[in-house]
Design a protein around this motif. Sequence first.
Motif, mmCIF file in Angstrom:
data_model
loop_
_atom_site.group_PDB
_atom_site.id
_atom_site.type_symbol
_atom_site.label_atom_id
_atom_site.label_comp_id
_atom_site.label_asym_id
_atom_site.label_seq_id
_atom_site.Cartn_x
_atom_site.Cartn_y
_atom_site.Cartn_z
ATOM 1 N N LEU A 132 0.836 -1.206 0.000
ATOM 2 C CA LEU A 132 0.000 0.000 0.000
ATOM 3 C C LEU A 132 0.872 1.258 0.000
ATOM 4 C CD1 LEU A 132 -2.757 -1.062 2.567
ATOM 5 C CD2 LEU A 132 -2.959 -0.923 0.081
ATOM 6 N N HIS A 133 1.963 1.207 0.757
ATOM 7 C CA HIS A 133 2.902 2.329 0.786
ATOM 8 C C HIS A 133 3.473 2.587 -0.600
ATOM 9 C CE1 HIS A 133 5.089 5.092 3.335
ATOM 10 N NE2 HIS A 133 4.657 4.463 4.410
ATOM 11 N N SER A 134 3.919 1.526 -1.258
ATOM 12 C CA SER A 134 4.511 1.658 -2.591
ATOM 13 C C SER A 134 3.478 2.127 -3.612
ATOM 14 C CB SER A 134 5.101 0.322 -3.034
ATOM 15 O OG SER A 134 6.049 -0.131 -2.122
ATOM 16 N N LEU A 135 2.260 1.661 -3.453
ATOM 17 C CA LEU A 135 1.203 2.069 -4.369
ATOM 18 C C LEU A 135 0.955 3.569 -4.283
ATOM 19 C CD1 LEU A 135 -0.893 0.981 -6.417
ATOM 20 C CD2 LEU A 135 -2.497 0.766 -4.495
ATOM 21 N N MET A 136 0.952 4.104 -3.069
ATOM 22 C CA MET A 136 0.745 5.540 -2.903
ATOM 23 C C MET A 136 1.924 6.341 -3.432
ATOM 24 S SD MET A 136 -1.263 6.032 0.711
ATOM 25 C CE MET A 136 -0.209 4.950 1.646
ATOM 26 N N GLN A 150 9.972 11.614 3.118
ATOM 27 C CA GLN A 150 10.654 12.627 2.307
ATOM 28 C C GLN A 150 10.089 12.665 0.892
ATOM 29 O OE1 GLN A 150 12.825 14.863 3.200
ATOM 30 N NE2 GLN A 150 13.042 14.164 5.311
ATOM 31 N N LEU A 151 9.735 11.518 0.343
ATOM 32 C CA LEU A 151 9.175 11.480 -1.008
ATOM 33 C C LEU A 151 7.836 12.208 -1.066
ATOM 34 C CD1 LEU A 151 10.002 7.811 -2.083
ATOM 35 C CD2 LEU A 151 11.201 9.909 -2.692
ATOM 36 N N PHE A 152 7.019 12.049 -0.026
ATOM 37 C CA PHE A 152 5.748 12.764 0.014
ATOM 38 C C PHE A 152 5.975 14.272 0.106
ATOM 39 C CE2 PHE A 152 4.037 8.598 1.333
ATOM 40 C CZ PHE A 152 2.974 8.517 0.451
ATOM 41 N N ASN A 153 6.996 14.687 0.837
ATOM 42 C CA ASN A 153 7.284 16.119 0.961
ATOM 43 C C ASN A 153 7.822 16.710 -0.340
ATOM 44 O OD1 ASN A 153 6.538 16.179 3.667
ATOM 45 N ND2 ASN A 153 8.595 15.678 4.387
ATOM 46 N N LEU A 154 8.522 15.880 -1.131
ATOM 47 C CA LEU A 154 9.159 16.376 -2.349
ATOM 48 C C LEU A 154 8.268 16.279 -3.586
ATOM 49 C CD1 LEU A 154 12.676 14.793 -1.793
ATOM 50 C CD2 LEU A 154 12.112 17.219 -1.641
ATOM 51 N N ASN A 188 -1.016 11.592 2.894
ATOM 52 C CA ASN A 188 -0.467 11.797 4.227
ATOM 53 C C ASN A 188 -1.419 11.281 5.300
ATOM 54 O OD1 ASN A 188 2.009 12.972 3.537
ATOM 55 N ND2 ASN A 188 1.099 14.996 3.324
ATOM 56 N N ILE A 189 -2.714 11.516 5.106
ATOM 57 C CA ILE A 189 -3.700 11.026 6.067
ATOM 58 C C ILE A 189 -3.664 9.500 6.130
ATOM 59 C CG2 ILE A 189 -6.174 10.852 6.555
ATOM 60 C CD1 ILE A 189 -6.486 13.654 5.370
ATOM 61 N N LEU A 190 -3.611 8.864 4.957
ATOM 62 C CA LEU A 190 -3.558 7.399 4.915
ATOM 63 C C LEU A 190 -2.280 6.862 5.537
ATOM 64 C CD1 LEU A 190 -4.974 6.734 1.326
ATOM 65 C CD2 LEU A 190 -6.092 6.231 3.504
ATOM 66 N N ILE A 191 -1.166 7.546 5.286
ATOM 67 C CA ILE A 191 0.108 7.106 5.841
ATOM 68 C C ILE A 191 0.081 7.196 7.362
ATOM 69 C CG2 ILE A 191 2.527 7.777 6.106
ATOM 70 C CD1 ILE A 191 2.001 6.144 3.638
ATOM 71 N N ALA A 221 -0.187 4.625 12.489
ATOM 72 C CA ALA A 221 -0.762 4.472 13.828
ATOM 73 C C ALA A 221 -1.285 3.061 14.041
ATOM 74 C CB ALA A 221 -1.887 5.488 14.019
ATOM 75 N N LEU A 222 -1.848 2.475 12.965
ATOM 76 C CA LEU A 222 -2.417 1.131 13.074
ATOM 77 C C LEU A 222 -1.332 0.078 13.262
ATOM 78 C CD1 LEU A 222 -5.083 -0.505 12.905
ATOM 79 C CD2 LEU A 222 -4.646 -0.750 10.456
ATOM 80 N N LEU A 223 -0.278 0.137 12.429
ATOM 81 C CA LEU A 223 0.769 -0.885 12.466
ATOM 82 C C LEU A 223 1.962 -0.497 13.328
ATOM 83 C CD1 LEU A 223 0.666 -2.089 8.765
ATOM 84 C CD2 LEU A 223 -0.047 -3.359 10.780
ATOM 85 N N GLY A 224 1.931 0.691 13.908
ATOM 86 C CA GLY A 224 2.972 1.101 14.842
ATOM 87 C C GLY A 224 2.421 1.272 16.248
ATOM 88 N N GLY A 225 1.269 1.974 16.338
ATOM 89 C CA GLY A 225 0.680 2.223 17.647
ATOM 90 C C GLY A 225 0.054 0.993 18.274
ATOM 91 N N VAL A 226 -0.653 0.198 17.461
ATOM 92 C CA VAL A 226 -1.311 -1.004 17.999
ATOM 93 C C VAL A 226 -0.285 -2.013 18.528
ATOM 94 C CG1 VAL A 226 -2.766 -2.983 17.420
ATOM 95 C CG2 VAL A 226 -3.392 -0.704 16.609
#
Length: 323
Positions: free
Chosen positions: A172-176, A197-201, A210-213, A218-223
Amino acid sequence: MPRDRDSTVRCPSYTETQNFTHGLKFFHMGLSDDPELQPLLFGLFLSMYLVTMLGNLLIILAVSSDPHLYTPMYFFLSNLSFADIGFISTTIPKMMVDIQTQSRVISYVGCLTQTSIVTLFGCLDSLLLTVMAYDRFVAICHPLHYSVIMNPRICGLLVLVSFFASLLYSYLHSLMVSQLTFFMDVEIPHFFCDPSQLFNLACSETSTNNILIYFMGALLGGVPFTGILFSYAQIVSTTLRVSSTSGKYKAFSTCGSHLSVVCLFYGTALGVYLSSAVSHSPRKGAVASVMYTVVSPMLNPFIYSLRNRDIKSAVQKLLRRTA
């Protein structure tokens, strides 16, 4: 010369992007532009890479060669070492090649691949640490049912679920990232293709991405982190009810190595986030990210081997057989 986002040159359309995607180039700015520091950085990171590879390979070989270590805890540890090898091998060799050749160029496909693999192994590290915390929770809080709950089938299933969840997150990350539009040449103020950095550039609209990221992060880091905190809260509660001092010490000693690795991994990642938020300097953020991309995988084998007599004994047997 590469153009920044504030350039007045219009952002190419989707059709135009399709035409020059294969010619798109990214430039890693690295940790420093000082030519005198480049040999020092090369030697430093080469040494750290070799130490990391050797330490983690020894853990994997020791666990696989010693029948006494055929337990869930060491099974998860060997998978964590494999993830650390993949994590550091995605970034450091390319950075050393950049320093040696003074090129720092990476293709669009190469950057996308590097982003995918970094995300995959970073997420896998987090999930495996959570699984290891669950293993310690069952061992201390439910010792009589440990062999039933943590049977080989469940252990293999937990690792497979962690891997496929990380693979999905990476995809999903690569797709975005692949949907982003860039100018022909892009300077990345980092030593690898960091997704943030790629999203910023990107010169296209990235608010939705950014919202999805942030949501997936939060889902795969916070949980997983919440799961680790819950496991250790239950472990501490159970251990404090043990009457003997030796029993308390034994319970805490079995968790010491894992807790140290958790603090190192999440502490350095949080430190990178806070430093980048405070300094607003991408180059300083790149220097700080060395902690969780290089230092953490390098120290993990030492933390487990120095605090664990079984691992030390297995490594010594392995080295004697090799000699």
